[in-house]
Design a protein around this motif. Structure first.
Motif, PDB file in Angstrom:
ATOM      1  N   ILE A 291      24.259  11.125  47.906  1.00 52.02           N
ATOM      2  CA  ILE A 291      23.356  11.934  47.102  1.00 52.02           C
ATOM      3  C   ILE A 291      23.418  13.379  47.613  1.00 52.02           C
ATOM      4  O   ILE A 291      23.262  13.615  48.815  1.00 52.02           O
ATOM      5  CB  ILE A 291      21.923  11.402  47.192  1.00 52.02           C
ATOM      6  CG1 ILE A 291      21.866   9.963  46.665  1.00 52.02           C
ATOM      7  CG2 ILE A 291      20.954  12.298  46.409  1.00 52.02           C
ATOM      8  CD1 ILE A 291      20.497   9.337  46.803  1.00 52.02           C
TER       9      ILE A 291
ATOM     10  N   VAL B 151      22.383  16.751  48.956  1.00 55.38           N
ATOM     11  CA  VAL B 151      21.183  17.228  49.643  1.00 55.38           C
ATOM     12  C   VAL B 151      21.378  18.704  49.985  1.00 55.38           C
ATOM     13  O   VAL B 151      22.465  19.113  50.398  1.00 55.38           O
ATOM     14  CB  VAL B 151      20.916  16.401  50.923  1.00 55.38           C
ATOM     15  CG1 VAL B 151      19.810  17.036  51.765  1.00 55.38           C
ATOM     16  CG2 VAL B 151      20.539  14.967  50.560  1.00 55.38           C
TER      17      VAL B 151
ATOM     18  N   TRP C   3      25.133  22.311  48.820  1.00 52.19           N
ATOM     19  CA  TRP C   3      24.855  20.894  48.541  1.00 52.19           C
ATOM     20  C   TRP C   3      25.869  20.042  49.297  1.00 52.19           C
ATOM     21  O   TRP C   3      27.070  20.282  49.226  1.00 52.19           O
ATOM     22  CB  TRP C   3      24.968  20.596  47.047  1.00 52.19           C
ATOM     23  CG  TRP C   3      23.920  21.249  46.199  1.00 52.19           C
ATOM     24  CD1 TRP C   3      24.083  22.296  45.346  1.00 52.19           C
ATOM     25  CD2 TRP C   3      22.537  20.888  46.112  1.00 52.19           C
ATOM     26  NE1 TRP C   3      22.901  22.622  44.740  1.00 52.19           N
ATOM     27  CE2 TRP C   3      21.919  21.770  45.180  1.00 52.19           C
ATOM     28  CE3 TRP C   3      21.755  19.912  46.722  1.00 52.19           C
ATOM     29  CZ2 TRP C   3      20.578  21.704  44.862  1.00 52.19           C
ATOM     30  CZ3 TRP C   3      20.405  19.847  46.402  1.00 52.19           C
ATOM     31  CH2 TRP C   3      19.823  20.723  45.488  1.00 52.19           C
TER      32      TRP C   3
ATOM     33  N   MET D 202      18.913   8.897  53.877  1.00 50.52           N
ATOM     34  CA  MET D 202      18.084   9.767  53.056  1.00 50.52           C
ATOM     35  C   MET D 202      16.626   9.756  53.527  1.00 50.52           C
ATOM     36  O   MET D 202      16.107   8.735  53.954  1.00 50.52           O
ATOM     37  CB  MET D 202      18.156   9.327  51.591  1.00 50.52           C
ATOM     38  CG  MET D 202      17.657  10.379  50.612  1.00 50.52           C
ATOM     39  SD  MET D 202      18.588  11.913  50.712  1.00 50.52           S
ATOM     40  CE  MET D 202      20.258  11.296  50.433  1.00 50.52           C
TER      41      MET D 202
ATOM     42  N   TYR E 172      13.893  15.489  52.196  1.00 46.75           N
ATOM     43  CA  TYR E 172      15.080  16.248  51.847  1.00 46.75           C
ATOM     44  C   TYR E 172      15.003  16.722  50.391  1.00 46.75           C
ATOM     45  O   TYR E 172      14.412  16.048  49.530  1.00 46.75           O
ATOM     46  CB  TYR E 172      16.336  15.404  52.036  1.00 46.75           C
ATOM     47  CG  TYR E 172      16.640  15.042  53.480  1.00 46.75           C
ATOM     48  CD1 TYR E 172      15.938  15.632  54.524  1.00 46.75           C
ATOM     49  CD2 TYR E 172      17.626  14.108  53.796  1.00 46.75           C
ATOM     50  CE1 TYR E 172      16.206  15.298  55.842  1.00 46.75           C
ATOM     51  CE2 TYR E 172      17.906  13.777  55.104  1.00 46.75           C
ATOM     52  CZ  TYR E 172      17.191  14.370  56.122  1.00 46.75           C
ATOM     53  OH  TYR E 172      17.451  14.042  57.425  1.00 46.75           O
TER      54      TYR E 172
ATOM     55  N   GLN F 145      16.779  16.868  47.181  1.00 39.83           N
ATOM     56  CA  GLN F 145      17.885  16.173  46.535  1.00 39.83           C
ATOM     57  C   GLN F 145      18.203  16.826  45.189  1.00 39.83           C
ATOM     58  O   GLN F 145      17.311  17.159  44.418  1.00 39.83           O
ATOM     59  CB  GLN F 145      17.534  14.702  46.334  1.00 39.83           C
ATOM     60  CG  GLN F 145      17.168  13.985  47.630  1.00 39.83           C
ATOM     61  CD  GLN F 145      16.745  12.544  47.406  1.00 39.83           C
ATOM     62  OE1 GLN F 145      17.188  11.907  46.453  1.00 39.83           O
ATOM     63  NE2 GLN F 145      15.902  12.026  48.281  1.00 39.83           N
TER      64      GLN F 145
END
Length: 274
Positions: free
Chosen positions: A44, A46, A66, A74, A78, A80
């Motif tokens: 993902i 972050v 990113w 995760m 954070y 996202q």
């Protein structure tokens, strides 16, 4: 041994030697095994800082990036990308409340955006204070003084003529030099913000001062009228900050040089600078 057998043995020997050199050559050209690297392809995205930030540093657009993080690492703190696609724009101009290492995930507690609680405190250099002073168009260069500009602070006192009998006279002193303007009426401007305003009319200017300078400004505000003089961007940043105390002939001068502060006393001279 017949001649035919000798020839066959010779050909076999040559073939064996050629095969040996061929195997050695292929082994020499074979690439060294690469070090194992963990590449996250299905993580993902972050938001992280792209360079190390010290406390009080302002995050520029190039300081943010990113980076894919595995799902198992995760944290709910954070930022996202699926939940905040414009986070990179939103955090541009934010100030680091704590030191951050390169690649460290951004959180709302570590990077403070303008207007958030604690933002002004994060902007201040260690050992400095934020002090607000009232201003007008006349006392703030007609609105041309903007956040992050540097100014000199002047105080104008009105005094009786004394024995000369000349009535009331006014004297102006430069009490502080090369002071950073943090905000005008609570409006902060990032150092690299595009489309900066040409003027900003306000009634209060917030200045970054040392505790001693803050005391001097508070005293001067009671003694007379305060005015701010805009400094040029090409002025030498290493200047002396001159202080005068009411009723004294000697003024204390603080010299800021390479992070060290020394204080000396000089005799005040007559004239506009007295």
């Amino acid at each position: 041994m017949s001649m035919r057998q000798i020839i066959v043995l010779g050909v076999a020997l040559l073939a064996a030697v050629a095969a040996l050199f061929l195997v050695r050559g292929m082994a020499a050209r074979a690439p060294a095994p690469e070090k194992s690297q963990v590449v996250v392809t299905n993580g993902i995205p972050v938001l992280v800082v792209n360079r190390a930030l010290e406390q009080g540093d302002t995050a520029q657009p190039s300081d943010l990036a990113w980076v894919n993080f595995p799902q198992e690492t995760m944290s709910e703190n954070y930022i996202q990308q699926p939940n905040a696609p414009k986070a990179m724009e939103d955090f541009s101009g934010a100030v680091a409340r704590f030191p951050m290492d390169k690649g460290e995930p951004v959180t709302a507690a570590k990077l403070l955006k303008p207007g958030e609680q604690g933002f002004m405190a994060a902007m201040l250099k260690p050992g400095y204070r934020a002090v607000a002073v009232p201003i007008t168009d006349e006392s703030a260069a007609a609105g041309f003084i903007l956040p992050n500009d540097r100014v000199d602070v002047l105080v104008t006192r009105r005094m009786n003529g004394g024995e000369s009998g000349g009535g009331e006279e006014a004297r102006t002193n430069t009490i502080l030099e090369n002071v950073r303007v943090l905000a005008i009426d609570g409006h902060y401007r990032a150092p690299t913000q595009d489309k900066e305003p040409t003027t900003m009319v306000g009634s209060v200017a917030t200045l970054e001062l040392t505790p001693t300078d803050a005391e001097m400004l508070a005293m001067a505000d009671k003694m007379g009228d305060i005015a701010l003089a805009l400094r040029g961007v090409r002025d030498d940043p290493q200047v002396a900050s001159a202080h005068r105390k009411a009723g004294e002939q000697l003024g204390a001068v603080k010299i800021h040089s390479f992070g060290k502060v020394t204080e000396t006393t000089v005799k005040a001279t007559a004239g506009a600078g007295q």
